[in-house]
Design a protein around this motif. Structure first.
Motif, PDB file in Angstrom:
ATOM      1  N   GLY A   1       0.740  -1.270  -0.314  1.00 30.15           N
ATOM      2  CA  GLY A   1      -0.094  -0.379  -0.095  1.00 30.15           C
ATOM      3  C   GLY A   1       0.670   0.994  -0.533  1.00 30.15           C
ATOM      4  O   GLY A   1       0.385   2.079   0.199  1.00 30.15           O
ATOM      5  N   PHE A   2       2.241   1.391   0.241  1.00 30.44           N
ATOM      6  CA  PHE A   2       2.815   2.393   0.214  1.00 30.44           C
ATOM      7  C   PHE A   2       4.097   2.895  -1.113  1.00 30.44           C
ATOM      8  O   PHE A   2       4.006   3.896  -1.337  1.00 30.44           O
ATOM      9  CB  PHE A   2       4.106   2.410   1.431  1.00 30.44           C
TER      10      PHE A   2
ATOM     11  N   SER B   1      -2.585  15.220  -3.154  1.00 34.87           N
ATOM     12  CA  SER B   1      -3.260  14.850  -2.303  1.00 34.87           C
ATOM     13  C   SER B   1      -2.418  13.249  -2.162  1.00 34.87           C
ATOM     14  O   SER B   1      -2.119  12.728  -3.424  1.00 34.87           O
ATOM     15  CB  SER B   1      -3.869  13.916  -2.017  1.00 34.87           C
ATOM     16  N   PRO B   2      -1.463  12.708  -1.033  1.00 40.10           N
ATOM     17  CA  PRO B   2      -0.890  11.660  -1.937  1.00 40.10           C
ATOM     18  C   PRO B   2      -1.844   9.931  -1.776  1.00 40.10           C
ATOM     19  O   PRO B   2      -2.277  10.249  -0.897  1.00 40.10           O
ATOM     20  CB  PRO B   2       0.310  11.560  -0.443  1.00 40.10           C
ATOM     21  N   LEU B   3      -1.344   9.210  -2.453  1.00 40.19           N
ATOM     22  CA  LEU B   3      -1.998   8.070  -3.156  1.00 40.19           C
ATOM     23  C   LEU B   3      -0.940   7.114  -2.242  1.00 40.19           C
ATOM     24  O   LEU B   3      -1.878   5.783  -2.417  1.00 40.19           O
ATOM     25  CB  LEU B   3      -2.273   7.591  -4.361  1.00 40.19           C
ATOM     26  N   TYR B   4      -0.674   7.321  -1.968  1.00 40.99           N
ATOM     27  CA  TYR B   4       1.102   6.409  -1.554  1.00 40.99           C
ATOM     28  C   TYR B   4       1.261   6.882  -0.143  1.00 40.99           C
ATOM     29  O   TYR B   4       1.256   7.040   0.932  1.00 40.99           O
ATOM     30  CB  TYR B   4       1.711   5.423  -2.418  1.00 40.99           C
TER      31      TYR B   4
ATOM     32  N   ASP C   1      -4.667  17.077   1.408  1.00 41.23           N
ATOM     33  CA  ASP C   1      -5.961  16.453   1.813  1.00 41.23           C
ATOM     34  C   ASP C   1      -5.633  15.684   3.368  1.00 41.23           C
ATOM     35  O   ASP C   1      -4.909  14.662   3.411  1.00 41.23           O
ATOM     36  CB  ASP C   1      -6.168  14.913   0.966  1.00 41.23           C
TER      37      ASP C   1
ATOM     38  N   ALA D   1      -5.851  11.731   3.504  1.00 39.35           N
ATOM     39  CA  ALA D   1      -5.356  10.715   2.585  1.00 39.35           C
ATOM     40  C   ALA D   1      -5.197   9.586   2.739  1.00 39.35           C
ATOM     41  O   ALA D   1      -4.821   8.700   2.535  1.00 39.35           O
ATOM     42  CB  ALA D   1      -3.304  11.520   2.332  1.00 39.35           C
ATOM     43  N   MET D   2      -4.602   9.238   3.849  1.00 40.79           N
ATOM     44  CA  MET D   2      -3.826   8.208   5.398  1.00 40.79           C
ATOM     45  C   MET D   2      -5.307   7.256   5.151  1.00 40.79           C
ATOM     46  O   MET D   2      -4.797   5.975   4.989  1.00 40.79           O
ATOM     47  CB  MET D   2      -4.123   7.893   6.667  1.00 40.79           C
TER      48      MET D   2
ATOM     49  N   LEU E   1      -7.400   6.007   2.922  1.00 36.96           N
ATOM     50  CA  LEU E   1      -7.431   5.468   1.803  1.00 36.96           C
ATOM     51  C   LEU E   1      -6.113   4.627   1.716  1.00 36.96           C
ATOM     52  O   LEU E   1      -6.051   3.143   1.196  1.00 36.96           O
ATOM     53  CB  LEU E   1      -7.384   5.992   0.281  1.00 36.96           C
ATOM     54  N   ILE E   2      -5.028   5.185   2.287  1.00 34.64           N
ATOM     55  CA  ILE E   2      -4.078   4.327   2.155  1.00 34.64           C
ATOM     56  C   ILE E   2      -3.900   3.294   2.867  1.00 34.64           C
ATOM     57  O   ILE E   2      -3.084   2.210   1.985  1.00 34.64           O
ATOM     58  CB  ILE E   2      -2.514   5.429   2.401  1.00 34.64           C
TER      59      ILE E   2
END
Lengths: 213, 180
Positions: free
Chosen positions: A6-7, A166-169, B74, B77-78, B80-81
Motif C-alpha cells: 500500500g505504500f 494529495s498523496p495516494l501512497y 488532504d 489521505a491516510m 485510503l492508504i
C-alpha cells in the motif's frame, strides 16, 4: 526495513518487478541453479530466514535481530545470497506479511540485491588491508546502502503518484525519509557490522573445508 | 477452481487494488475476505491488522502531526492508504489460508521445487531454534527469547551443520530416485 503493501505505487513497483525478475534470472544462470543445487540454495535461504529470528541483547537494554544479509553474502557469494534472500523475502511476504507483495520487488532490490552486492563489494575493496575491517564495513554497508535505497523509493512516491497534491501512497518526501530511515539504520548498521564480523569469522573457521568447496 | 487460477486471480486483484483509489472498493475487498474465510475470518483479520499496525500507525500518526504544522492537500489521505494496505494484506493471508502454495506455484517447476525445499528446511531449522530456546530455558537461563554471545556459537553450529547435512541428504535423495 521491509516496506509493507500500500505504500509503493505501480509506477514504481512494476518497473522494479521487471528489473528484479531480470536480475533473478541472471542470478539463477550465474549460480547454475540445476536440480542438484536446489537443496543447497533452499538451505541457505532457510538459514538466512532463521537467522533473522535470532535476537541478541545489546548493552543499554536494547536488542537486535540478525539480518544475515552480509553474513550470507560473505559466506556463499553475492549471487547465491541474492537468490536465497529473494526467496526469503517472498516467503516472508506471503506467510508472515513481513514486507508486502506489491513492494516485494522493491524489497528484493533493496535488501537482497543491494545488500548482498554492497557487502561483497566493500569486502573486496577493504580485504587487502584487513579482513576483519573488511567484514565490519561489509556488514555496515549492507544495512546502510539498503536503507538509502528504501528512503529514496519511499520519498519518490509523492512525486510520481499523487492526485491534486494529495498523496495516494507513501505521503512523505525525501526530506523526511532520508532522516527517518537512514539515520536509525546507520546505528543499526554498526551493530550489524559487529555481528557480521563475529559470525562470519566463527563460521569460516569452523567450516573452513565446506566453505572453500 | 484450481490453485494456479486462484493465484493468478489474487495477483490480478492485487494489481487492481494498486491502481484504484477508492475507499469503497477497499472496504468491499475486506468484506469479501471475511466472506471467503468464514470460520477463520477473525483470525485472518487480526493477523493482517497486527502485521500492518506498527508501520502504518507510525506513518499515519506522523502524517497527522505533520498536517498540524504544514498545510496538506488532504488530511484524510491516510484513510485510503491504510485501507489499501489492510485489503491487500488480508487478501494475501486469505490466499495462503485457502490455497496450497506449492500447487499454485507449479506453473514453473523449478520455482515450485525451490519453494518446497525451502519451506521444508525453514520448518526444520525453526523447530531446531525453538528447541534450542527451550533447552537453555529449561537449564535455568533467565533470558526468554534472546540469547547472549556465549550461547550463539553452539546455536550457529547446530543450524549451519543441519543445513549443510540436510542439503546433501536431499541431493542424495534426488539422485537415488533418478531425478538427477
Amino acid at each position: 526495513m521491509h516496506i509493507p503493501d500500500g505504500f509503493i505505487s505501480p509506477q514504481t513497483y512494476l518497473p522494479a518487478a521487471i528489473l528484479s525478475a531480470g536480475l533473478l534470472y541472471m542470478a539463477y544462470k550465474k549460480i547454475d541453479l540445476d536440480i542438484e543445487k536446489i537443496p543447497f540454495v533452499a538451505g541457505v535461504s532457510a538459514l538466512s530466514f532463521v537467522m533473522m529470528l535470532i535476537i541478541i541483547p545489546f548493552p543499554g537494554g536494547t536488542s537486535v535481530h540478525l539480518s544475515g544479509i552480509a553474513i550470507i553474502a560473505l559466506l556463499f557469494g553475492a549471487w547465491t545470497s541474492f537468490a536465497a534472500l529473494s526467496l526469503v523475502l517472498l516467503l516472508q511476504a506471503l506467510l508472515f506479511g513481513e514486507g508486502g507483495i506489491t513492494s516485494l520487488s522493491v524489497n528484493i532490490l533493496a535488501l537482497a540485491f543491494l545488500g548482498s552486492f554492497s557487502a561483497t563489494l566493500f569486502f573486496s575493496l577493504f580485504s587487502k588491508y584487513s579482513k576483519k575491517i573488511a567484514m565490519f564495513i561489509a556488514g555496515f554497508a549492507s544495512i546502510v546502502i539498503s536503507s538509502i535505497f528504501v528512503a529514496f523509493i519511499l520519498g519518490l512516491q509523492p512525486i510520481v503518484a499523487s492526485k491534486s497534491g494529495s498523496p495516494l501512497y507513501f505521503p512523505f518526501g525525501w526530506d523526511v525519509t532520508f532522516i527517518s530511515v537512514v539515520v536509525p539504520h546507520f546505528f543499526l548498521g554498526i551493530i550489524e557490522a559487529f555481528v557480521t564480523l563475529s559470525v562470519v569469522t566463527f563460521l569460516q573457521n569452523r567450516y573452513k573445508d565446506i566453505l572453500s568447496e | 477452481m484450481n490453485e494456479k487460477s486462484l493465484f493468478l486471480i489474487y495477483l490480478a486483484v492485487v494489481l487492481f487494488l494498486g491502481v484504484i483509489h477508492s475507499e469503497m472498493v477497499m472496504v468491499c475487498v475486506i468484506l469479501l475476505t471475511l466472506f471467503i474465510n468464514k470460520k477463520a475470518k477473525f483470525k485472518i483479520l487480526k493477523k493482517a491488522f497486527l502485521v500492518i499496525l506498527f508501520f502504518n500507525a507510525t506513518v499515519t500518526l506522523s502524517y497527522i502531526a505533520y498536517s498540524y504544522f504544514v498545510a496538506v492537500a488532504d488530511p484524510y489521505a491516510m484513510v485510503l492508504i491504510n485501507l489499501r494496505a489492510f485489503a491487500i494484506t488480508s487478501l494475501t493471508f486469505t490466499l495462503v489460508h485457502n490455497v496450497n502454495l506449492h500447487k499454485a506455484l507449479e506453473f514453473h517447476p523449478l520455482f515450485s521445487v525451490l519453494y518446497s525445499f525451502t519451506f521444508a528446511q525453514i520448518t526444520l531449522l525453526k523447530s531446531l531454534l525453538q528447541e534450542y530456546y527451550f533447552g537453555i530455558t529449561s537449564r535455568g537461563a533467565t533470558l526468554k527469547k534472546q540469547i547472549n554471545t556465549k550461547q550463539l556459537p553452539p546455536l550457529l553450529i547446530t543450524l549451519f551443520g543441519t543445513m549443510i547435512y540436510k542439503s546433501q541428504e536431499q541431493t542424495m535423495a534426488l539422485k537415488s530416485r533418478g531425478l538427477l
